[in-house]
Scaffold this motif. Structure first.
Motif, PDB file in Angstrom:
ATOM      1  N   LEU A 122       0.840  -1.198   0.000  1.00 54.51           N
ATOM      2  CA  LEU A 122       0.000   0.000   0.000  1.00 54.51           C
ATOM      3  C   LEU A 122       0.873   1.245   0.000  1.00 54.51           C
ATOM      4  O   LEU A 122       1.681   1.450   0.908  1.00 54.51           O
ATOM      5  N   VAL A 123       0.721   2.085  -1.024  1.00 58.34           N
ATOM      6  CA  VAL A 123       1.455   3.345  -1.117  1.00 58.34           C
ATOM      7  C   VAL A 123       0.436   4.475  -1.024  1.00 58.34           C
ATOM      8  O   VAL A 123      -0.387   4.655  -1.936  1.00 58.34           O
ATOM      9  N   TYR A 124       0.484   5.225   0.070  1.00 60.67           N
ATOM     10  CA  TYR A 124      -0.481   6.308   0.287  1.00 60.67           C
ATOM     11  C   TYR A 124       0.168   7.651   0.011  1.00 60.67           C
ATOM     12  O   TYR A 124       1.202   7.991   0.600  1.00 60.67           O
ATOM     13  N   VAL A 125      -0.424   8.427  -0.889  1.00 60.20           N
ATOM     14  CA  VAL A 125       0.110   9.746  -1.232  1.00 60.20           C
ATOM     15  C   VAL A 125      -0.496  10.777  -0.289  1.00 60.20           C
ATOM     16  O   VAL A 125      -1.703  11.054  -0.334  1.00 60.20           O
ATOM     17  N   SER A 126       0.353  11.350   0.563  1.00 61.98           N
ATOM     18  CA  SER A 126      -0.096  12.313   1.562  1.00 61.98           C
ATOM     19  C   SER A 126       0.438  13.703   1.222  1.00 61.98           C
ATOM     20  O   SER A 126       0.826  13.965   0.079  1.00 61.98           O
ATOM     21  N   THR A 127       0.478  14.595   2.197  1.00 59.48           N
ATOM     22  CA  THR A 127       0.729  16.005   1.913  1.00 59.48           C
ATOM     23  C   THR A 127       1.560  16.683   2.994  1.00 59.48           C
ATOM     24  O   THR A 127       1.551  16.258   4.152  1.00 59.48           O
ATOM     25  N   ASP A 128       2.239  17.755   2.596  1.00 62.50           N
ATOM     26  CA  ASP A 128       2.959  18.588   3.560  1.00 62.50           C
ATOM     27  C   ASP A 128       2.008  19.339   4.478  1.00 62.50           C
ATOM     28  O   ASP A 128       2.417  19.838   5.518  1.00 62.50           O
ATOM     29  N   TRP A 129       0.731  19.419   4.124  1.00 59.62           N
ATOM     30  CA  TRP A 129      -0.230  20.169   4.937  1.00 59.62           C
ATOM     31  C   TRP A 129      -0.659  19.427   6.199  1.00 59.62           C
ATOM     32  O   TRP A 129      -1.512  19.928   6.937  1.00 59.62           O
ATOM     33  N   ILE A 130      -0.085  18.266   6.458  1.00 56.11           N
ATOM     34  CA  ILE A 130      -0.323  17.676   7.787  1.00 56.11           C
ATOM     35  C   ILE A 130       0.503  18.410   8.839  1.00 56.11           C
ATOM     36  O   ILE A 130       0.286  18.241  10.038  1.00 56.11           O
ATOM     37  N   MET A 131       1.458  19.239   8.408  1.00 53.83           N
ATOM     38  CA  MET A 131       2.312  20.006   9.315  1.00 53.83           C
ATOM     39  C   MET A 131       1.626  21.316   9.703  1.00 53.83           C
ATOM     40  O   MET A 131       0.758  21.821   8.982  1.00 53.83           O
TER      41      MET A 131
END
Length: 337
Positions: A122-131
Motif C-alpha cells: 500500500l502506497v499512500y500519497v499524503s501532503t505537507d499540509w499535515i504540518m
C-alpha cells in the motif's frame, strides 16, 4: 493468518521490476503523472475508477469505492496499490463532515483492507499540509499537527495505513507539486493558497506577456519544498520496487518562498521577471481555515533509504521545461536497476 504472511513474503522475495500497480485517482493530476511514469518504466498500470473511462491512456477497472470486496477483487494479483484519490471540493468537505471523513479516512481504510487481503504493498500519497507550519524542513518522523480539516483528514488517513497495513505500507508526502496533467488537455486549477499548479500557471501567463500576481504575504502557504509530478512518480517507483515501509518525503532539495519560486521559474524558462508582483489573496480564494506558513519537508532520510540522488529546484524546473517542450515524461530518478 499464516497464509496471509506467506503471500506477503512471496511478493517481497520476487523482484518488482515489472510490477502490476493499481492506482486510485488515476484521472487526477498526481495520479496521472504516477501512471505515466510507471508505464514508461515498464510496469503494468491499472486505474481504479468510479465510472467507465475509455478516454484514459491506461487500462482501468470500475470499482465501488464503498466496498472492500469490490476493491479487493479489483486489486487481485497486484503487487502494489498507489492511493492518490482525494475529494477536492473543499466547500463540501467543510459543510458535510461525514462525507469528508468517509472520502478520506473511510476510503483509505477500505483501500488498505483490500491491499492487505491481497498481500499488496500500500502506497499512500499524503501532503505537507499535515504540518502546522512552524518547523522548517520537517523530518519524516514528524507525525504532523494539522491546522485545517484537509490536513487533519490526510493525517488520519496516514494513521489508518499504519494501523491496517503495519508492515506493508508506505506514506509518501508530497509538496508544491509542479507539472502538467497527463490525462487531460488542461489543468483544472490555477494558483491557490498552496503551491498547486503555481509554476504551470505562472509559465502560461508570462508566455502570453501578461502580469502575474504572486499571492501573499498573508493567508497563504509561504514556504515549501517543491517537486515535479513526474519525479514523484519516479520516486514512487523506487518505493514500489523496494517495497519500502514507513514515511517518505518525495520532495525537492530546496525550500523556497512563493516569490523565490516565481523568480527561479523565470530564470529557467527565460521569462520576464518584471511581470511578477505580489498581491493580497483575493477574498474569494482564501482558504476556510488557517494554512501552514512553512510546510517544507526534509528528504534526507528518504534519499538514504531509497538511494536517491540530488533533486535541486533548478534541475526540477529544467526537467519541467523539457517536459513542456517535448511532450515527454521527464524524471531525475531512473528506474530501479
Amino acid at each position: 493468518m499464516l497464509e496471509h504472511y506467506v503471500k506477503i513474503n512471496a511478493i517481497r522475495n520476487r523482484k518488482c521490476k515489472m510490477a502490476k500497480v493499481a492506482i486510485t485517482g488515476i484521472s487526477g493530476f498526481v495520479g496521472s503523472n504516477v501512471a505515466a511514469v510507471l508505464s514508461q518504466f515498464g510496469h503494468e498500470v491499472v486505474g481504479l475508477v468510479r465510472t467507465n473511462r475509455p478516454d484514459l491512456p491506461w487500462p482501468s477497472r470500475v470499482v465501488d469505492f464503498d466496498s472492500v470486496e469490490s476493491l479487493t477483487e479489483a486489486t487481485r494479483n497486484c503487487d502494489a496499490v498507489v492511493h492518490c484519490a482525494i475529494a477536492n471540493d473543499f466547500n463540501r468537505l467543510t459543510q458535510d463532515r461525514e462525507y469528508a471523513y468517509d472520502s478520506y479516512v473511510g476510503m483509505t481504510a477500505r483501500v488498505a483492507k483490500a491491499s492487505v487481503a491481497n498481500g499488496a504493498h500500500l502506497v499512500y500519497v499524503s501532503t505537507d499540509w499535515i504540518m502546522d507550519g512552524t518547523q522548517h524542513m520537517s523530518l519524516e518522523s514528524n507525525a504532523g499537527n494539522p491546522l485545517n480539516l484537509y490536513g487533519f483528514l490526510k493525517a488520519m488517513s496516514e494513521q489508518v495505513c499504519r494501523d491496517l497495513a503495519e508492515d506493508s505500507h508506505a506514506i509518501c508526502r508530497i509538496a508544491g507539486v509542479m507539472g502538467r496533467h497527463q490525462a487531460a488537455e488542461n489543468n483544472p486549477r490555477c494558483q491557490d493558497v498552496g503551491f498547486g499548479y503555481f509554476v504551470d500557471t505562472l509559465v502560461r501567463t508570462l508566455k502570453e506577456g501578461k502580469p502575474f500576481a504572486v499571492w501573499g504575504p498573508d493567508f497563504v502557504n509561504k514556504v515549501t519544498t517543491p517537486s515535479l509530478a513526474t519525479e514523484i512518480g519516479a520516486q514512487i517507483e523506487r518505493v514500489v520496487s523496494r517495497r519500502a515501509v514507513g514515511n517518505f518525503h518525495l520532495v525537492g532539495d530546496d525550500a523556497v518562498t512563493r516569490l523565490e519560486l516565481a523568480y527561479a521559474t523565470c530564470d529557467v524558462f527565460e521569462l520576464d521577471p518584471s511581470l511578477i508582483h505580489e498581491s493580497p489573496v483575493p477574498e474569494s480564494e482564501k482558504f476556510a481555515a488557517p494554512v501552514p506558513v512553512d510546510s517544507s519537508l526534509s528528504n534526507l532520510e528518504t534519499k538514504r533509504r531509497l538511494g536517491l540522488g540530488p533533486t535541486s529546484l533548478i534541475d526540477l524546473l529544467r526537467a519541467f521545461r523539457r517536459e513542456i517542450e517535448t511532450g515527454e515524461v521527464q524524471t531525475l530518478t531512473k528506474p530501479e536497476a
